[in-house]
Design a protein around this motif. Structure first.
Motif, PDB file in Angstrom:
ATOM      1  N   GLN A  96      65.188  56.295  41.909  1.00 51.64           N
ATOM      2  CA  GLN A  96      64.745  57.698  41.971  1.00 51.64           C
ATOM      3  C   GLN A  96      63.262  57.866  41.648  1.00 51.64           C
ATOM      4  O   GLN A  96      62.595  58.739  42.187  1.00 51.64           O
ATOM      5  CB  GLN A  96      65.578  58.556  41.007  1.00 51.64           C
ATOM      6  N   GLU A  99      61.325  57.037  44.708  1.00 51.29           N
ATOM      7  CA  GLU A  99      61.485  58.055  45.751  1.00 51.29           C
ATOM      8  C   GLU A  99      60.603  59.270  45.497  1.00 51.29           C
ATOM      9  O   GLU A  99      59.957  59.787  46.403  1.00 51.29           O
ATOM     10  CB  GLU A  99      62.955  58.478  45.851  1.00 51.29           C
ATOM     11  N   LEU A 100      60.568  59.731  44.246  1.00 51.13           N
ATOM     12  CA  LEU A 100      59.744  60.908  43.951  1.00 51.13           C
ATOM     13  C   LEU A 100      58.258  60.554  44.064  1.00 51.13           C
ATOM     14  O   LEU A 100      57.472  61.325  44.618  1.00 51.13           O
ATOM     15  CB  LEU A 100      60.077  61.467  42.549  1.00 51.13           C
ATOM     16  N   LEU A 103      57.191  60.436  47.706  1.00 47.98           N
ATOM     17  CA  LEU A 103      57.033  61.781  48.258  1.00 47.98           C
ATOM     18  C   LEU A 103      55.690  62.382  47.822  1.00 47.98           C
ATOM     19  O   LEU A 103      54.961  62.974  48.613  1.00 47.98           O
ATOM     20  CB  LEU A 103      58.206  62.633  47.743  1.00 47.98           C
ATOM     21  N   MET A 310      64.212  63.131  38.040  1.00 47.38           N
ATOM     22  CA  MET A 310      63.529  62.661  39.255  1.00 47.38           C
ATOM     23  C   MET A 310      64.227  63.197  40.507  1.00 47.38           C
ATOM     24  O   MET A 310      63.587  63.597  41.478  1.00 47.38           O
ATOM     25  CB  MET A 310      63.553  61.118  39.322  1.00 47.38           C
ATOM     26  N   SER A 311      65.552  63.210  40.464  1.00 47.65           N
ATOM     27  CA  SER A 311      66.318  63.692  41.615  1.00 47.65           C
ATOM     28  C   SER A 311      66.085  65.177  41.849  1.00 47.65           C
ATOM     29  O   SER A 311      65.987  65.631  42.996  1.00 47.65           O
ATOM     30  CB  SER A 311      67.817  63.442  41.408  1.00 47.65           C
ATOM     31  N   LYS A 314      62.646  65.471  43.364  1.00 43.61           N
ATOM     32  CA  LYS A 314      62.644  65.051  44.770  1.00 43.61           C
ATOM     33  C   LYS A 314      63.253  66.129  45.675  1.00 43.61           C
ATOM     34  O   LYS A 314      62.717  66.442  46.747  1.00 43.61           O
ATOM     35  CB  LYS A 314      63.419  63.735  44.923  1.00 43.61           C
ATOM     36  N   THR A 318      60.886  67.971  48.418  1.00 42.56           N
ATOM     37  CA  THR A 318      61.247  67.778  49.821  1.00 42.56           C
ATOM     38  C   THR A 318      61.177  69.106  50.575  1.00 42.56           C
ATOM     39  O   THR A 318      60.688  69.171  51.701  1.00 42.56           O
ATOM     40  CB  THR A 318      62.665  67.160  49.937  1.00 42.56           C
TER      41      THR A 318
END
Ligand SMILES: *Cc1c(COP(=O)(O)O)cnc(C)c1O
Length: 438
Positions: A96, A99-100, A103, A310-311, A314, A318
C-alpha cells in the motif's frame, strides 16, 4: 428561526471537560472564540454532518480541510474496510505504501522522493530538520500569519522590528529555540532581504504556507513566492512549501503546481490521508538522501505508512487525479462565492471574500485584498461570532473561528451550495439588523 436543541452535546461536553483540557483534544474545537459549547458530531455523509441531538448541517469545516470528497465517501470507506481485513499495522513495508507513493510521485513533477508520517505537524517538523541537516545551518525563517502545526520552533510570533527574533506563542518553548526562528511579515520583500543580509550563511530555510489559509486566506502574489524561492536559493538556503492545507486542494500538485514554482521541500497532510492520519514530506532524490537510513538526518515512525491509512489515501487521491476534478470544484465554488458577493455588494455590507480553488473566506472589513494578518479588521471576530451563531441555527456549520477558511467538497453540489448561500445571505441580513454590517 427556532433555536436548535443542543442538550446532548452540552451533556457530553460536561463529561469531556472532566477528561480533556478544555473538554477537547485540539483547542479550536472548544468553540472558545465563538463563545459557545462545541457540538458533538455523530455522523457525516457527503456535504452534511449530524450532531448527537439530531441537528443536521451543511458542513464547510470538512474536518479542517481533509474531506475534499465529503464525509464518508463510499470509495474510501470500502478501501479502509478491505485493507483492515488483512490486519491494521505491521511496522514492516507493505504494498500500500508503494501504491500511494506511486500515485503521488507520478502525478507531481515537483517531487522525486517522499517519506510518509502520521500528521501535518510531523511532516513539517521533519522537513525543517531535513533542511537543517542538509544545509548544516540552524536558523529558519517563517512568516507571521502562517501556521505550521505545533512544532516547537514554529510556535513563534513576530517581535517588534522588521527582522527580529520573535517570542514564543506557547508556554513550554525554550528561548534557545525561539532564537533560531526569524518571524517576518508576509508580502514584504525588504524583510527577507534584510534577514539574509543580517544572518548570512546561517539560514537553513524559509518555510511558508504558499497559500496561507490558517489565519484567514491571505493570498500571496506569485512573484513574491518566486522571489522567496530565488532569494533562499541564492543564499544557499532551501524553501519549504508547507502544503498541509493547500496540497491536493488547489490542484493535484498543490500550490507548487498552481504557481508553477519548484519548492526544495514540500509537506502534505490533511487531504492526502482521505480522512485518516497521514502526512508526508518530499523533495528531490538528492535532498531526500539525507534522510535515515540513507543519510544522517534521523526520522522514524511506528505507524508511518500504516496500510489502512495508505489505502484511504490512495482511494481519495485516485478520485482527485481524475480529469476535470479541480476545474469542477472551482466552478461550483465560484458560483457560490459570486452569489454571496453580489448580495454583499447590493446591500453595501462591509465584508470581504477571498477565494482560491475550493477554499473561501469571508471577513468583516473591506479594504481590498488582504495579504497579511495586520490588514484584518480588529472587529472581524465580533462579526464572525454573530454570523457563526446565526448560521448554526440555519443549518450551516463553519469552522468555529473567524480565522478558519471554508472548504467545499465534491459532495457540495450546486443545489446544496445554493441553499447554503441562501442561508448565509439570510444570516447576514439578520446580523445587519442586529449589529450593523455596513
Ligand atoms: C493543519 C496544518 C498543519 C498541521 O497539521 P496537523 O495534521 O494538524 O498536525 C501544518 N501546516 C499547515 C499549513 C496546516 O494547515
Amino acid at each position: 428561526m427556532s433555536i436548535m436543541n443542543q442538550n446532548k452535546s452540552n451533556e457530553l461536553y460536561k463529561i469531556s471537560s472532566k477528561y480533556f483540557p478544555g473538554g477537547v483534544n485540539s483547542p479550536v474545537r472548544a468553540f472558545k472564540s465563538v463563545e459557545g459549547t462545541p457540538l458533538f458530531i455523530k455522523k457525516g455523509k457527503g456535504a452534511f454532518i449530524t450532531d448527537v441531538d439530531g441537528n443536521k448541517f451543511i458542513d464547510f469545516c470538512a474536518s479542517w480541510g481533509p474531506l475534499i470528497l465529503g464525509h464518508n465517501h463510499p470509495k474510501i470507506r470500502k478501501a479502509v474496510v478491505k485493507a483492515s481485513k488483512n490486519g491494521l499495522s505491521f511496522g514492516a513495508p507493505t504494498l500500500q505504501e508503494n501504491e500511494l507513493a506511486d500515485l503521488i510521485i507520478k502525478n507531481n513533477k515537483y517531487l522525486e522522493k517522499i517519506r510518509f508520517v502520521s500528521s501535518g505537524t510531523e511532516a513539517v517538523m521533519s522537513a525543517v530538520r531535513l533542511a537543517r541537516g542538509y544545509t548544516k545551518r540552524e536558523k529558519i525563517i517563517k512568516f507571521e500569519g502562517c501556521y505550521h502545526g505545533h512544532v516547537d520552533h514554529l510556535l513563534v510570533k513576530a517581535g517588534s522590528g522588521l527582522v527580529t527574533f520573535g517570542s514564543s506563542s506557547s508556554a513550554g518553548i525554550p528561548d534557545a529555540f525561539v532564537q533560531e526562528t526569524l518571524v517576518l511579515p508576509l508580502n514584504n520583500r525588504k524583510a527577507v532581504e534584510e534577514a539574509f543580509k543580517q544572518y548570512k550563511n546561517e539560514i537553513a530555510c524559509i518555510i511558508i504556507e504558499p497559500i496561507p489559509a490558517n489565519n484567514g486566506l491571505l493570498l500571496q502574489d506569485k512573484e513574491y513566492l518566486q522571489f522567496l524561492k530565488e532569494t533562499a536559493n541564492a543564499n544557499g538556503s532551501l524553501i519549504i512549501f508547507d502544503e498541509v492545507i493547500s496540497g491536493f486542494r488547489v490542484g493535484f500538485e498543490g500550490a507548487a503546481g498552481y504557481y508553477e514554482i519548484q519548492p526544495d521541500i514540500v509537506t502534505y497532510g490533511k487531504i492526502m490521508g482521505g480522512g485518516m492520519p497521514v502526512g508526508c514530506y518530499g523533495s528531490s532524490a538528492k535532498i531526500m538522501s539525507s534522510i535515515a537510513p540513507d543519510g544522517d538526518v534521523y526520522q522514524a515512525g511506528t505507524l508511518s505508512g500504516n496500510p489502512v491509512a495508505m489505502s484511504a489515501g490512495k482511494a481519495a487521491l485516485t478520485v482527485l487525479a481524475e480529469e476535470d476534478f479541480y476545474q469542477d470544484q472551482e466552478k461550483r465554488t465560484q458560483v457560490f462565492v459570486n452569489k454571496l458577493k453580489s448580495h454583499i455588494s447590493k446591500k453595501g455590507y462591509n465584508l470581504y471574500i477571498s477565494t482560491i480553488g475550493s477554499i473561501f473566506w469571508m471577513v468583516y472589513g473591506n479594504n481590498g485584498k488582504i495579504q497579511a494578518p495586520d490588514q484584518i479588521n480588529d472587529e472581524a471576530g465580533k462579526y464572525f461570532k454573530a454570523i457563526f451563531k446565526k448560521l448554526l441555527n440555519r443549518g450551516v456549520y463553519l469552522g468555529p473561528s473567524g480565522y478558519e477558511v471554508g472548504f467545499i467538497s465534491s459532495a457540495h453540489s450546486t443545489k446544496i451550495l445554493n441553499k447554503a448561500a441562501d442561508q448565509i445571505i439570510a444570516a447576514l441580513d439578520e446580523v445587519d439588523v442586529e449589529i450593523g454590517l455596513k
